[in-house]
Design a protein around this motif. Structure first.
Motif, short mmCIF file in Angstrom:
data_model
loop_
_atom_site.label_atom_id
_atom_site.label_comp_id
_atom_site.label_asym_id
_atom_site.label_seq_id
_atom_site.Cartn_x
_atom_site.Cartn_y
_atom_site.Cartn_z
N MET A 14 -15.25 -46.91 -22.90
CA MET A 14 -17.16 -47.29 -23.57
C MET A 14 -16.88 -47.25 -24.84
N SER A 15 -17.62 -47.28 -25.85
CA SER A 15 -18.19 -47.00 -27.40
C SER A 15 -19.33 -46.74 -28.05
N PRO A 16 -19.56 -46.28 -28.81
CA PRO A 16 -20.93 -45.83 -28.85
C PRO A 16 -21.61 -46.81 -29.26
N PRO A 17 -23.20 -47.02 -29.55
CA PRO A 17 -24.01 -46.16 -29.21
C PRO A 17 -23.73 -46.24 -27.16
N PRO A 18 -24.23 -45.54 -26.29
CA PRO A 18 -24.34 -44.11 -26.42
C PRO A 18 -22.92 -43.49 -26.81
N THR A 19 -22.03 -42.21 -26.99
CA THR A 19 -21.35 -41.36 -27.35
C THR A 19 -20.72 -41.32 -26.15
#
Length: 491
Positions: free
Chosen positions: A159-164
């Motif tokens: 995954m990549s932000p957002p969210p962190t």
């Protein structure tokens, strides 16, 4: 240098030292020819040492030792079944470690991270599939669901932000705690055994929180990569995962006569005489019938018996009509679902061939599975009865509020001593339904893929009547619509 610039130079040196420390922590080597501050010389030397574990990887190992090990230990404390689940979760975390190690050695791939690392996350997927496909005792249903919800946090690697990633991992606690709280409530105030279940739930939550703290420090905006690392296209599947290299002592040089192959050849050379005789001179020839590994070998009285290795014989195929192994008989009530489970009962497992079930609440239902040559007697008003994969069984019950279902059965009999509004018969060969005179007018039948179905009831004079349920129909198109009529065989 003027006195006015000296304070500024000191500030710049301090900033450079702090930047060098950050580069060391992230595993970024300074460019060639760049000036390295004096305070960071020792630190950068550590980064360039190939034998050292990367700080991100070392921190992940500490996270596993600190949070994962207590979780696997609490799983093992609940028995071998949950111990296997703990081992699978450890395999998931080891698979993530491979991804973290790739990030320390390679640059970020140009394509989306999720598709680039797809071949490398297969160990995680395989381990999660083992958890998902595990068939454990039903008392661990909530445990497995809690673990599966917890394993959703592993998706942070793609995954990549957002969210962190840190926030995403922490959000999975809610779904996992939904099932974990059920476990806590069920095993509350149950002594040491209850403490083991509670400890599993607590260690699982601590594992997620510790992972979130690790990600907040080392992978704040997604999986961290090495900007000066190798091209990711050169990464091989399964690469990494090796422990830090240990500095081993130089191997001792084997000397002749010190044992091993060198000593053996040296000893043989010493026994060789000047006439050309060797250590084998004078030995008798071994005939074929004296060689224990040959089929011609004849065992003599003075010769020691030698165990012969034989290839394992393939398992014989089961004969046609042979009885398959039957599971353990059960007749127990489950609070969850308000259901009685009657399984694998036979005339040998029941007294006088009758298995008695007493229903105390109309909301309860009875599920009968794989029973043979036995009568199931149900006392009390109940919600429904299900007869599944049974042979030559009889079921007697009082009143069913909903229905009676018969599936995949052969030669069974069902009797309602009071009322049952609906009977569902599916894939069944041979069934007789006994009804009372009052229930014959209110009961309905839904059948499919079944044969030899009959309904029996007493008339007003007390004589027993019997009628077949039709199996053959005649279909016609009338005014563009399909119509069906019972075959003339039943008139």
């Amino acid at each position: 240098m003027s006195e006015q610039l000296k304070p500024l130079c000191g500030i710049l040196d301090n900033v450079l030292q702090r930047l060098a420390a950050v580069e060391c922590k992230l595993g970024v080597a300074p460019p060639k020819g760049a000036a390295v501050p004096s305070g960071a010389v020792a630190t950068s030397a550590v980064v360039e040492d190939e034998d050292e574990v990367h700080p991100r990887l070392a921190a992940y190992d500490q996270h596993m030792a600190r949070a994962l090990t207590p979780f696997t230990d609490s799983c093992a404390a609940l028995g071998s079944e949950m111990g296997g689940i703990g081992d699978s979760v450890r395999d998931v975390w080891n698979g993530v470690r491979l991804i973290v190690e790739l990030g320390t050695e390679y640059k970020k791939p140009p394509e989306p991270v999720a598709s680039a690392i797809q071949p490398h996350i297969k160990p995680c997927q395989d381990a999660m599939s083992k958890v998902r496909m595990a068939r454990l005792d039903r008392k661990f249903d909530w445990h497995i669901k809690a673990v599966m919800e917890m394993l959703a946090c592993v998706s942070w690697v793609v995954m990549s932000p957002p969210p962190t990633p840190s926030s995403f991992v922490k959000d999975t606690i809610g779904a996992s705690d939904f099932w974990a709280n059920k476990v806590r409530k069920e095993h509350k105030n149950k002594g040491e055994e209850g403490v083991k279940h509670t400890k599993l739930c607590d260690s699982m939550k601590a594992l997620v929180l510790d992972l979130s703290a690790y990600l907040k420090e080392y992978h704040l905006s997604g999986l961290a990569w090495n900007p000066r690392g190798k091209d990711f296209s050169k990464a091989k599947v399964g690469e990494g995962g090796n422990a830090p290299k240990a500095k081993s002592a130089p191997a001792a040089v084997e000397t002749p006569g010190a044992g091993g192959a060198g000593g053996l050849f040296a000893e043989l050379q010493e026994k060789k005489t000047g006439a050309g005789d060797s250590a084998a001179t004078g030995l008798k020839k071994v005939a074929r019938d004296q060689q224990t590994w040959r089929k011609e070998f004849k065992k003599s009285g003075d010769a020691p018996s030698q165990p012969t290795a034989t290839a394992p014989k393939p398992a014989a195929a089961p004969k046609f009509g042979a009885k398959k192994p039957v599971g353990a008989p059960k007749c127990e009530y489950q609070t969850r679902g308000c259901k009685w489970n009657v399984e694998n009962q036979t005339k040998d497992t029941c007294e006088n061939g009758v298995c008695k079930v007493t229903v105390t609440d109309p909301k309860q239902q009875v599920y009968i599975y794989k029973c043979q040559n036995v009568t199931i007697q149900i006392t009390g008003k109940l919600k429904s009865v299900v007869l599944d994969s049974c042979t030559k069984c009889g079921v007697v019950f009082d009143t069913a509020i909903s229905a009676c279902e018969v599936v995949n059965c052969k030669s069974v009999q069902v009797q309602a001593t009071n009322v049952c509004p609906s009977f569902s018969i599916d894939k069944t060969d041979g069934i007789v339904v006994y009804l009372t005179n009052e229930a014959i007018a209110t009961s309905s039948f839904v059948t499919s893929k079944s044969s030899e179905m009959n309904v029996s009831w007493p008339d007003d004079k007390g004589e027993i009547k019997e009628a077949p349920i039709p199996e053959q129909f005649m279909h016609k198109f009338v005014n563009g619509k399909m119509t069906s009529q019972v075959s003339d065989l039943y008139h």
